[in-house]
Motif scaffolding. Structure first.
Motif, PDB file in Angstrom:
ATOM      1  N   GLY A 234       0.853  -1.177   0.000  1.00  0.00           N
ATOM      2  CA  GLY A 234       0.000   0.000   0.000  1.00  0.00           C
ATOM      3  C   GLY A 234       0.887   1.224   0.000  1.00  0.00           C
ATOM      4  N   VAL A 235       0.291   2.362  -0.293  1.00  0.00           N
ATOM      5  CA  VAL A 235       1.038   3.624  -0.306  1.00  0.00           C
ATOM      6  C   VAL A 235       0.462   4.543   0.763  1.00  0.00           C
ATOM      7  CG1 VAL A 235       1.456   5.751  -1.606  1.00  0.00           C
ATOM      8  CG2 VAL A 235       1.721   3.524  -2.732  1.00  0.00           C
TER       9      VAL A 235
ATOM     10  N   LEU B  76      -7.505   6.686   1.753  1.00  0.00           N
ATOM     11  CA  LEU B  76      -8.174   6.452   3.033  1.00  0.00           C
ATOM     12  C   LEU B  76      -7.497   7.244   4.131  1.00  0.00           C
ATOM     13  CD1 LEU B  76      -8.389   2.628   2.707  1.00  0.00           C
ATOM     14  CD2 LEU B  76     -10.337   4.081   3.280  1.00  0.00           C
ATOM     15  N   LEU B  77      -8.270   7.800   5.032  1.00  0.00           N
ATOM     16  CA  LEU B  77      -7.667   8.482   6.177  1.00  0.00           C
ATOM     17  C   LEU B  77      -7.109   7.444   7.142  1.00  0.00           C
ATOM     18  CD1 LEU B  77      -9.075  11.446   8.184  1.00  0.00           C
ATOM     19  CD2 LEU B  77      -8.276   9.418   9.370  1.00  0.00           C
TER      20      LEU B  77
ATOM     21  N   ASP C 255      -4.132  -2.585   9.164  1.00  0.00           N
ATOM     22  CA  ASP C 255      -5.508  -2.988   8.848  1.00  0.00           C
ATOM     23  C   ASP C 255      -5.777  -2.924   7.350  1.00  0.00           C
ATOM     24  OD1 ASP C 255      -6.265  -3.490  11.401  1.00  0.00           O
ATOM     25  OD2 ASP C 255      -7.452  -1.674  11.677  1.00  0.00           O
ATOM     26  N   GLU C 256      -5.289  -1.863   6.717  1.00  0.00           N
ATOM     27  CA  GLU C 256      -5.596  -1.666   5.300  1.00  0.00           C
ATOM     28  C   GLU C 256      -4.707  -2.488   4.382  1.00  0.00           C
ATOM     29  OE1 GLU C 256      -8.121  -0.208   4.156  1.00  0.00           O
ATOM     30  OE2 GLU C 256      -8.757   0.614   6.074  1.00  0.00           O
TER      31      GLU C 256
ATOM     32  N   LEU D  75      -5.015  -9.168   1.876  1.00  0.00           N
ATOM     33  CA  LEU D  75      -4.476  -9.837   0.695  1.00  0.00           C
ATOM     34  C   LEU D  75      -4.260 -11.303   1.028  1.00  0.00           C
ATOM     35  CD1 LEU D  75      -1.791  -7.151  -0.242  1.00  0.00           C
ATOM     36  CD2 LEU D  75      -3.817  -7.686  -1.580  1.00  0.00           C
ATOM     37  N   PRO D  76      -5.346 -12.051   1.243  1.00  0.00           N
ATOM     38  CA  PRO D  76      -5.169 -13.421   1.699  1.00  0.00           C
ATOM     39  C   PRO D  76      -4.490 -14.278   0.636  1.00  0.00           C
ATOM     40  CG  PRO D  76      -7.431 -13.010   1.039  1.00  0.00           C
ATOM     41  CD  PRO D  76      -6.724 -11.698   0.961  1.00  0.00           C
TER      42      PRO D  76
END
Lengths: 386, 386
Positions: free
Chosen positions: A243-244, A294-295, A304-305, A311-312
Motif C-alpha cells: 500500500g502507499v 483512506l484516512l 488494517d488496510e 491480501l489473503p
C-alpha cells in the motif's frame, strides 16, 4: 514476461541481453517488454542490435542501440558493490510485478514492468517487498509531518514491515531514517543511477540504506535524475509496497502521482490528515475528501488496510468467490487478480452485454467482492500468487 | 403534525394546550405527537388532563398531567422577554421538521418533532434556520480547534449562514462567539429551560446570543439539564441546520450523536481533521475514516456540501427523477424527501419483492439519485418543501 523462463540463451547471455536492453531504453518500455515476452530476451536484444524492429520500437532504441556496454556495466555495478536483478533471478519479486503486467500499456507505455533493477545493498528484493509499505510525501515537510512519518515508519519497521520510499528531502528521508533507527528494513527507489546520490545532501543516508537495506533503480549507473523519471520511479515505489501512505502533501505534490499508481495497481492508498491550515496537508485532505486515499492515523490503521488479511493467500477453501455462479462467477473471473477493468472491457471479454455486466458488478460490490474507482472495477481481495 | 391547521380550538386555546402538553411531557414524546396528529392539540390536551389515554401515553403523562401551569408558564416566559413558538406560529420552521416527522418513532420515541420551542431573542426561528449550519465539537477543545471553529463560523456567518450550536464549553462557544463577533446570526439550542444559563459560566454568552440571535429549548422554563436531554437536544441541533460540522471530537464525544442525527435526517455530516496525535481530533478522524462524516477543511467545503446547490428547490423542470420509469420510479417515489428507509420497508410499501428493490436501489445509486448508510437508503437530492 516475469516468471517465464526463456530458452533462448544461457544464463550469462541472458543477463548480458537484459543489461544491454536496460541501457538502450533507459526506463520502462512497453513495446520492448512485449517483444521480449514474444521472442525471448536474447532474440529481442539481437533484433534491437540489428534494428529489425516493429515501428513502435525504432524510436526508443535508436539513440543507444549501437553501443553494447553490458559487460562494462556489469563490471561497474560490481565495483560499486552492487548487482543487477533481472526477471531470471530468484530475488526478482515476480508476484509484485503482476499488477504492472496487467495495466493497459496502450494508454501509457511507462506502465510496463521494469526490464531489470540495478541494486546496492544486502537485502533480497523479493523478501524486502514481501510485506512492505511505501511511505511518501512532501519534500517541504513540516515538523509535524516529519514526526508522524518517523513514528509510523518506526512502528511498521519494528513490526517487520519494509519501508519503501524515494530518498527525497522531507517525508521520504524521515521514513527511511526511522526504519534504519530501529534496525528495520528499508528500500530507496531512485530516479537516477544507483551510483548517483540524489539529492546530493542524502549521500550519507543513501550509503546507510545501501549498508543494511537496498537502493534500487531501473536506470543504469550514470543516468541523471530527470523529471519524467520521477513519475516512472513513483510507479515502482507503489509496485513494491502492499500500500502507499502519504504523510504530507501539498496540492501539487508528486505523492498524488504515487497514489494514482497505487490505485491503478489495486493497492490501498492512505493519507495522514493534519491541521487544516497547513499547506503541507492540503493534498492529503483533498485525496481523502475525494475518495482517492483512506484516512489513517497510525501504524495500526495501515496494517488494517495493507496487511495480509486484506491480501489473503489464495487457496480453494478460502477463495472468496468460490460460491459464485453464472454471470457473477464469469465477471469475477474476468477481473484481474490485481488492477482494474472498465465495464466495456469486461463485457467484451465475458461475452455478456454491458447492462448485465454493470448490474452484476454492483451485486458483487454489495457482497464486498469488488470495488470501483476512476480506473474501473477491481477485486477487493486480490489473490497473491504463491 | 407540523403545518397542519387543526380546527379544534381558537388560537389562544390551542397555544395554552401546546404549552400545557410541553410542560406535561418535558421533551419529545412520539405517542403524544401521534395523538395530536390524530385528534388535534386541544382534544389531546383534554384527553391527557382526563387521563383518557392509550397505554403508551399513560406513563409519560402521569407525573405532571394534573397541574395545568400553561397560563403561568406563558406569563413567565413573557417576563423573561421570551416567547413560545408552536407549530401554529408563522415562525415555526415546518419544513425543517419534515425530516424528524419521517423517522421511525417505534424504534426511538425521542425521534419526534418537538411540541413547542421556548425561545429568547429577536430572530425569527424560521428565517434563522433557512440557511444554517450546526457547528459542534468537543468541550475539551484545543487551541487549534477553537481557532478553526472560530474561523469557519466567522466566514459562514459573514456569508449569511446561521450558526447553530449548543452553547457548551469549547467548540460550541467558539462558534457562537465568532458569529456574534461578525454581527452574524446564531442560535443556541439548550438541554434545559431557556431561563437557565447552562453552563453557568456562559451566562454572558447566552445573554449576548439572546440579544441578537436566539436561545431555544423544547424544555419549559425551570427544567434542569440532564443527560438524556442532551441527546434529544442534539437531534434539534441537527434538525435546525442544513448540515452538521464537527470541529474537534474525542472518541467518546457527544458530537458523534449529533452526526448520527444528521445522517438519520439525510443532512450532510462533516468533520474537520487535525493532527493525528491529538486526542481531540480522534473522533473526527474515526468518523471520516468510517464514512460517517465528510472531511472538510473550511467554509468553502461546507457551502459545497450543505449549500443550496445540494438541496435544490423542486420544480417540475428540475426534478432529478423525472426521467425514471417503472420500478425505478416507484421505488424513488417511495423514498421520503428527507430521511432514510430500509429495503424491507420499501418492499412493503411498493409491493415489489426485496431482491428487486435492492437491485433497483443500486441502479439508482449509480445514477446518483439515492445513497445509503447504516440507517438505510435516502434521496441524495432532497426536495426542500416551499
Amino acid at each position: 514476461m516475469t516468471g517465464l523462463v526463456d530458452l533462448d540463451g544461457d544464463a550469462d547471455a541472458r543477463r548480458l541481453a537484459w543489461v544491454y536492453l536496460s541501457r538502450v531504453v533507459q526506463g520502462p518500455c512497453a513495446p520492448l517488454s512485449a517483444l521480449i515476452a514474444s521472442v525471448g530476451v536474447c532474440e529481442a536484444a539481437r533484433a534491437v542490435r540489428e534494428h529489425e524492429l516493429p515501428e513502435p520500437l525504432r524510436g526508443p532504441t535508436a539513440a543507444r542501440r549501437a553501443v553494447d556496454s553490458a559487460a562494462a556495466d556489469l563490471a561497474a555495478i560490481a565495483r560499486l558493490g552492487g548487482r543487477v536483478i533481472t526477471p531470471d533471478d530468484p530475488e526478482w519479486p515476480a508476484w509484485r510485478m503482476l499488477g504492472l503486467n496487467q495495466l493497459d500499456t496502450d494508454r501509457d507505455r511507462e506502465a510496463a514492468v521494469p526490464l531489470v533493477l540495478w541494486a546496492r545493498g544486502p537485502l533480497s528484493l523479493a523478501s524486502a517487498s514481501e510485506r512492505a509499505v511505501a511511505v511518501v510525501g512532501s519534500r517541504c515537510s513540516t515538523g509535524y509531518g516529519v514526526q508522524v512519518a518517523g513514528e509510523i515508519a518506526c512502528e511498521l519497521a519494528g513490526r517487520g514491515w519494509t519501508i519503501v520510499s524515494g530518498a527525497a528531502f522531507g517525508i521520504d528521508a524521515a521514513a527511511h531514517r526511522a526504519a534504519l533507527a530501529v534496525g528495520g528494513r528499508t528500500v530507496a527507489v531512485l530516479a537516477c543511477g544507483v551510483d548517483r546520490p540524489y539529492p546530493a545532501q542524502h549521500d550519507r543516508l543513501l550509503a546507510a540504506i545501501a549498508e543494511t537495506g537496498l537502493v534500487v533503480s531501473e536506470y543504469p549507473p550514470g543516468t541523471p535524475a530527470q523529471k519524467h523519471r520521477f513519475l516512472a520511479r513513483n510507479r515502482l515505489i507503489a509496485t513494491l509496497g502492499d500500500g502507499v501512505l502519504v504523510v504530507e502533501a501539498g496540492l501539487r505534490s508528486g505523492a498524488r502521482n504515487t497514489v494514482k499508481w497505487a490505485r491503478r495497481l489495486g493497492r490501498p492508498a492512505m493519507a495522514v490528515p493534519g491541521p487544516v491550515g497547513s499547506a503541507s496537508s492540503a493534498g492529503c485532505h483533498r485525496m481523502i475528501r475525494e475518495g482517492e486515499a483512506l484516512l489513517v492515523t497510525g501504524a495500526e490503521d495501515i496494517v488494517d488496510e495493507a496487511g495480509p488479511l486484506r491480501l489473503p493467500v489464495a487457496d480453494d477453501t478460502t477463495d472468496p468467490a468460490a460460491h459464485l455462479r453464472g454471470a457473477e462467477a464469469d465477471i469475477y473471473a474476468t477481473l484481474p487478480a490485481v488492477g482494474s477493468r472498465l465495464p466495456r472491457d469486461l463485457a467484451q471479454q465475458s461475452g455478456l452485454d454491458l447492462p448485465t455486466v454493470r448490474a452484476v458488478l454492483v451485486g458483487l460490490e454489495l457482497s464486498g467482492l469488488v470495488g470501483c474507482d476512476s480506473d474501473g472495477w477491481f477485486r477487493t481481495r486480490g489473490r497473491r500468487p504463491g
